[in-house]
Design a protein around this motif. Structure first.
Motif, PDB file in Angstrom:
ATOM      1  N   TYR A 182       2.170  47.650  51.162  1.00 14.26           N
ATOM      2  CA  TYR A 182       3.538  47.966  51.572  1.00 14.26           C
ATOM      3  C   TYR A 182       3.974  47.229  52.833  1.00 14.26           C
ATOM      4  CZ  TYR A 182       3.712  51.630  48.037  1.00 14.26           C
ATOM      5  OH  TYR A 182       3.718  52.308  46.834  1.00 14.26           O
ATOM      6  N   ARG A 183       3.083  46.464  53.449  1.00 14.10           N
ATOM      7  CA  ARG A 183       3.451  45.629  54.600  1.00 14.10           C
ATOM      8  C   ARG A 183       3.229  44.143  54.299  1.00 14.10           C
ATOM      9  NH1 ARG A 183       3.483  48.845  59.374  1.00 14.10           N
ATOM     10  NH2 ARG A 183       4.313  50.865  58.762  1.00 14.10           N
ATOM     11  N   SER A 184       3.126  43.803  53.009  1.00  9.85           N
ATOM     12  CA  SER A 184       2.773  42.429  52.636  1.00  9.85           C
ATOM     13  C   SER A 184       3.961  41.625  52.137  1.00  9.85           C
ATOM     14  CB  SER A 184       1.702  42.453  51.532  1.00  9.85           C
ATOM     15  OG  SER A 184       2.269  42.846  50.293  1.00  9.85           O
ATOM     16  N   GLU A 185       5.161  42.198  52.160  1.00 11.16           N
ATOM     17  CA  GLU A 185       6.364  41.555  51.626  1.00 11.16           C
ATOM     18  C   GLU A 185       6.224  41.215  50.142  1.00 11.16           C
ATOM     19  OE1 GLU A 185       9.116  41.481  53.226  1.00 11.16           O
ATOM     20  OE2 GLU A 185       8.329  42.053  55.186  1.00 11.16           O
ATOM     21  N   GLY A 186       5.405  41.963  49.439  1.00 13.09           N
ATOM     22  CA  GLY A 186       5.241  41.751  48.005  1.00 13.09           C
ATOM     23  C   GLY A 186       4.146  40.780  47.632  1.00 13.09           C
ATOM     24  N   GLY A 187       3.472  40.187  48.615  1.00 11.83           N
ATOM     25  CA  GLY A 187       2.462  39.175  48.316  1.00 11.83           C
ATOM     26  C   GLY A 187       1.106  39.729  47.944  1.00 11.83           C
ATOM     27  N   ILE A 188       0.848  40.990  48.271  1.00  8.93           N
ATOM     28  CA  ILE A 188      -0.418  41.642  47.929  1.00  8.93           C
ATOM     29  C   ILE A 188      -0.105  42.789  46.981  1.00  8.93           C
ATOM     30  CG2 ILE A 188      -2.370  42.980  48.802  1.00  8.93           C
ATOM     31  CD1 ILE A 188      -2.519  40.050  49.539  1.00  8.93           C
ATOM     32  N   GLY A 189      -0.824  42.852  45.860  1.00  3.89           N
ATOM     33  CA  GLY A 189      -0.513  43.852  44.845  1.00  3.89           C
ATOM     34  C   GLY A 189      -1.344  45.110  44.925  1.00  3.89           C
ATOM     35  N   HIS A 190      -2.615  44.973  45.356  1.00 10.21           N
ATOM     36  CA  HIS A 190      -3.464  46.146  45.526  1.00 10.21           C
ATOM     37  C   HIS A 190      -4.472  45.880  46.631  1.00 10.21           C
ATOM     38  CE1 HIS A 190      -6.281  44.691  41.989  1.00 10.21           C
ATOM     39  NE2 HIS A 190      -6.175  43.810  42.936  1.00 10.21           N
ATOM     40  N   LEU A 191      -5.048  46.950  47.166  1.00 10.04           N
ATOM     41  CA  LEU A 191      -5.838  46.850  48.392  1.00 10.04           C
ATOM     42  C   LEU A 191      -7.070  45.957  48.283  1.00 10.04           C
ATOM     43  CD1 LEU A 191      -5.596  50.514  49.726  1.00 10.04           C
ATOM     44  CD2 LEU A 191      -4.271  48.511  50.410  1.00 10.04           C
ATOM     45  N   PRO A 192      -7.758  45.844  47.126  1.00  5.84           N
ATOM     46  CA  PRO A 192      -8.912  44.933  47.081  1.00  5.84           C
ATOM     47  C   PRO A 192      -8.563  43.466  47.304  1.00  5.84           C
ATOM     48  CG  PRO A 192      -9.034  46.525  45.291  1.00  5.84           C
ATOM     49  CD  PRO A 192      -7.673  46.673  45.899  1.00  5.84           C
ATOM     50  N   ASP A 193      -7.281  43.098  47.212  1.00  5.98           N
ATOM     51  CA  ASP A 193      -6.873  41.717  47.468  1.00  5.98           C
ATOM     52  C   ASP A 193      -6.725  41.519  48.977  1.00  5.98           C
ATOM     53  OD1 ASP A 193      -6.881  41.035  44.834  1.00  5.98           O
ATOM     54  OD2 ASP A 193      -4.714  41.045  44.576  1.00  5.98           O
TER      55      ASP A 193
END
Length: 654
Positions: free
Chosen positions: A116-127
Motif C-alpha cells: 500500500y506504499r508502493s504506488e502499485g509496483g509491489i503486489g504482495h509482501l514476498p516481493d
C-alpha cells in the motif's frame, strides 16, 4: 506533489493519482539524438540489466530466486521512467516520494515491500524491492541521473503460514512483515538493524539474508556500470538518447499497434473463482475498451475502464492497481498488445517501456473493488487478478479485431511442500509451475510456459538432493490444451512421492474456471491436485491450501492448466491431430470426440493414420461453429457451476 497514503475506507470517489513528473529530459524529447548512439545506449542498458540479473542468479541462495528465477531487474531515468523493455519491473516512485533525489548519496540502497506504499509496483509482501541511484557528473557536482532496481519473490517474510501466502488471510497483517520505503544502505554502509529485523521475522533467515545481499550488491554493480556510460558520453547526450528510446516506443506502438484496432468501444469480463475465505463464486474483472480516433481532443489512445469489477474480496486476491494513475498496470498489460504486430518476429522486437504510458488511459472504479482495495485488505494471491486482467484485455481486444488475438492462458501458480527433512531440519520447497499458452490464429499455443521471462520449474536433481521427496515423473498433461483449429498449449503433469510426512501448499486459480477458447476454440483443462492417486487415501486438494497433510509414501499429482483453443476444432488439419496423438499431446479418444478425426492403424507400431472419408463424414454430422449464432468465447463446463447453469456470459457474444 500529493503523496500516497493508506486509503480511507469511507471515500466514495475515484482517488486522484499521485503526481509524479512525466515528460522528456531534453527540450526536443530526443529528436536530435544521434541514431547510432541511441542504439549503443539502448544496447548498453540491456547489457547492464542482464548483468544485474545474472549476478543475482549466481549469488542468491533461495530456490525461488536462484533456481526458479522469479525476480526481475529494471533501469529507470531520473524522471522515474522505465527505460528497458525486456520484462516488467517495480516502480521507483515510492522511493522518490519519500527521499528527495538531491538528498541521495552514492552507495545508498533503498528497500520496500509495503504493497500500500508502493504506488502499485509491489503486489504482495514476498516481493522485496531494492533500488540504487546512479550518479554522474564532475567531482563536487555529481547528481542522480538514473536508477537500477531489482525485485523478486522471496521464500518467507513472516506471516501466518510458511511461505507468507496464507490462502485464507483476511488482512494484510497476516501476510508478513510490511516495510515502507527505507534507506537500507546509507552511503555504502548496510543498516544492520533493519536487516536483523527482516531476517528475524523470516522462517528462512539465512536464505533471505543471502538473497538481499545478492540483490543489493548486484544493483550497486549495475549502478557503477551505468555510471560509466554517462562518464563516457556525458549526461546531456545520454539523457537525449533516453528520450529518443521512449519516444520511439510511443510512436511505434501508435503506428503499428493502435492502427490495428478500429475506433469504437467493446466490453468483456472474466473471473477469479475463489478468494480462499468465502465459497467459490464469480469475482468479476471487467474492461470496457475504447479506441479513440485522431480527432479526439486528447489524441489517439486506448481507454481502459474497469467499472463493473467486483467488490474487493474478503480473501487475499485483491490487487492495488490504481496508484500513480495505474502506471504499473499499464506496463504490465501492454505486452498483450504486441500480439497485434505484423508477425511473431516483429512482436518479439517490440519493447514495453515507459513509452507506452501516454497511449493508455485507465479509469478505475471507486475504492473498495478487486483493483482498488482498501487497506488493510489482503493481497498475497493477487496473481488471480493481475493474470486474469491479461486475459480480459486479450479478450476485449479479440472482440475488436475479430479474434486475431491468442486464447487464454494461466501461467503462474505456487505449489510446494514443507516440514522437516530426513535430518530433522525445517525446509520449505515451493515452485512456480507454468501452464499452456492459448492457441493463436496462426499457430498452436506453447506448452508449459511461464509468464515471468527466464523463470522455470525447479530442477529435479536439485530438489531430490535437498528435500525429502522423489520426483517420479514430469511430463506434459495429455489433453490439457483446449481443442481448436489451433490447439491450446499443454500444462505440466508432475508426480512427487514424499519420503517423510509433510504438508502440501497451493495458491492456484483456474481449478473450476478453465482458460477460455476463442472464435470456436474450446477451453483448456483446469488445474488439479490429487494426493495418493489410485491409492486407498486418494483425495483431491483444493487449489487454495496452506497445510494439507501428506504421509510418507504418498504421491502428489499436480496437473497445471492447458491454454484455450483458437478456432473451430473441426477445421484442424487431421494430420496435425494424428501428430498430436503420436506425440501424446492428444489422446486417441479426444481425437474423435474433440476433433472428429477417425484414426486408423496403431500407435505402438507406428502405423497410426486417419481415414479421410470417415473423418469428413464424421465432421459433416456435427454443427460447425457460427460467428453469428454461437458465443465468441468458450469458458468450459466449470463456468456453469458458478453462473447458475448459464453456459456463457452476456459479454461473450459479439
Amino acid at each position: 506533489m500529493t503523496t500516497a497514503t493508506d486509503r480511507p475506507a469511507d471515500t466514495g470517489s475515484r482517488r486522484a493519482p499521485t503526481a509524479f513528473p512525466f515528460g522528456p529530459l531534453t527540450d526536443d524529447a530526443g529528436a536530435s539524438a544521434d541514431p547510432v548512439l541511441v542504439e549503443i545506449v539502448q544496447g548498453s542498458l540491456a547489457s547492464v540489466e542482464m548483468e544485474v540479473e545474472t549476478a543475482i542468479a549466481r549469488t542468491s541462495r533461495s530456490p525461488m530466486i536462484r533456481d526458479a528465477h522469479d525476480f526481475r531487474a529494471g533501469i529507470h531515468d531520473r524522471r522515474l521512467r522505465k527505460l528497458t523493455g525486456r520484462s516488467y519491473s517495480a516502480l521507483v516512485h515510492p522511493i522518490a516520494r519519500e527521499f528527495p533525489l538531491d538528498e541521495m548519496r552514492e552507495g545508498d540502497v533503498f528497500f520496500h515491500n509495503d504493497v500500500y506504499r508502493s504506488e502499485g509496483g509491489i503486489g504482495h509482501l514476498p516481493d522485496l524491492c531494492v533500488t540504487v541511484p546512479v550518479f554522474a557528473g564532475p567531482a563536487g557536482g555529481r547528481r542522480v541521473v538514473a536508477f537500477v532496481q531489482a525485485f523478486g519473490h522471496h521464500d518467507d517474510i513472516g506471516g501466518a503460514v510458511p511461505g507468507s501466502m496464507p490462502s485464507n488471510a483476511t488482512s494484510v497483517f497476516e501476510e508478513g512483515l510490511m516495510v515502507p520505503p527505507i534507506r537500507l544502505w546509507d552511503a555504502g554502509v548496510p543498516n544492520r538493524a533493519a536487516l536483523a529485523i527482516m531476517t528475524r521475522n523470516s522462517r528462512m533467515p539465512d536464505s533471505l539474508a543471502a538473497d538481499l545481499d545478492a540483490e543489493c550488491s548486484a544493483c550497486l554493480m549495475g549502478a557503477r556500470r551505468l555510471g560509466e556510460l554517462f562518464d563516457r558520453y556525458g549526461i546531456e547526450t545520454v539523457e537525449s538518447c533516453f528520450d529518443a528510446i521512449i519516444s520511439r516506443t510511443t510512436e511505434t506502438y501508435r503506428r503499428e499497434i493502435l492502427g490495428r484496432i478500429p475506433v469504437g468501444t467493446w466490453t468483456w469480463e472474466d473471473y477469479a473463482e475463489h478468494d480462499g475465505v468465502e465459497e467459490p463464486r464469480l469475482h468479476a474483472q471487467r474492461i470496457t475498451l475504447t479506441r479513440t480516433g485522431p480527432d479526439d481532443p486528447d489524441g489517439e489512445r486506448l481507454i481502459l475502464d474497469f467499472a463493473g469489477t467486483s467488490p474487493q474480496a474478503k480473501g487475499p486476491i485483491n490487487h492495488c492497481g490504481d496508484y500513480s494513475d495505474g502506471v504499473f498496470l499499464k506496463k504490465w498489460l501492454a505486452p498483450i498488445l504486441r500480439n497485434l504486430a505484423d508477425s511473431p518476429e516483429r512482436m518479439a522486437e517490440l519493447d514495453v517501456n515507459e513509452g507506452i504510458v501516454p497511449l493508455i488511459e485507465m479509469r478505475f472504479p471507486p475504492p473498495g473493488t478487486l483493483l482498488t482495495p482498501v487497506f488493510p485488505a489482503p493481497t498475497n494471491a493477487r496473481t488471480f487478478v493481475i493474470l486474469r486482467l491479461l486475459g480480459v484485455l486479450a479478450g476485449v481486444v479479440a472482440k475488436a479485431v475479430d479474434g486475431r488475438m491468442p486464447a487464454d492462458q494461466e501461467t503462474i501458480r505456487y505449489t510446494g511442500v514443507y516440514g522437516e527433512d530426513l535430518d530433522g531440519r525445517p525446509y520449505l520447497m515451493r515452485e512456480v509451475l507454468g501452464g499452456g499458452s492459448g492457441g493463436r490464429y496462426y499457430a498452436d499455443g506453447e506448452d508449459t510456459i511461464h509468464v515471468v521471462p527466464d523463470s522455470r520449474n525447479l530442477p529435479t536433481e536439485f530438489t531430490e538432493a535437498r528435500f525429502p521427496f522423489r520426483v517420479e515423473s514430469l511430463s506434459l498433461a495429455t489433453d490439457s490444451g483446449g481443442a481448436g483449429e489451433f490447439r491450446g498449449g499443454l500444462g505440466y503433469e508432475k508426480h512427487v512421492r514424499m519420503l517423510k510426512d509433510a504438508h502440501f501448499m497451493s495458491i492456484a486459480d483456474r481449478s473450476i474456471l478453465a482458460c477460455w477458447g476463442v472464435r470456436g476454440g474450446k477451453a483448456g483443462r483446469p488445474f488439479e491436485v490429487v494426493i495418493d492417486p489410485g491409492g486407498p487415501n486418494e483425495r483431491e486438494v483444493d487449489a487454495l491450501a496452506d497445510a494439507e497433510p501428506v504421509r510418507a509414501g504418498e504421491v502428489i499429482r499436480v496437473r497445471t492448466t492447458g491454454g484455450g483453443g483458437w478456432g473451430d476444432p473441426l477445421r484442424r488439419d487431421p494430420a496435425a491431430v494424428v501428430r498430436d496423438v503420436v506425440w501424446r499431446k492428444v489422446s486417441a479418444a479426444a481425437a474423435l470426440a474433440d476433433y472428429g478425426v477417425v484414426l486408423t492403424g496403431d500407435l505402438d507400431d507406428d502405423t497410426l493414420g486417419f481415414d479421410a472419408a470417415a473423418t469428413t463424414a464424421e465432421r459433416a454430422g456435427r454443427a460447425a461453429w457460427s460467428r453469428d449464432d454461437d458465443a465468441f468465447f468458450d469458458r468450459g463446463p466449470g463456468y456453469a457451476s458458478l453462473a447458475g447453469g448459464a453456459a456463457h456470459a452476456d459479454v461473450d457474444r459479439l
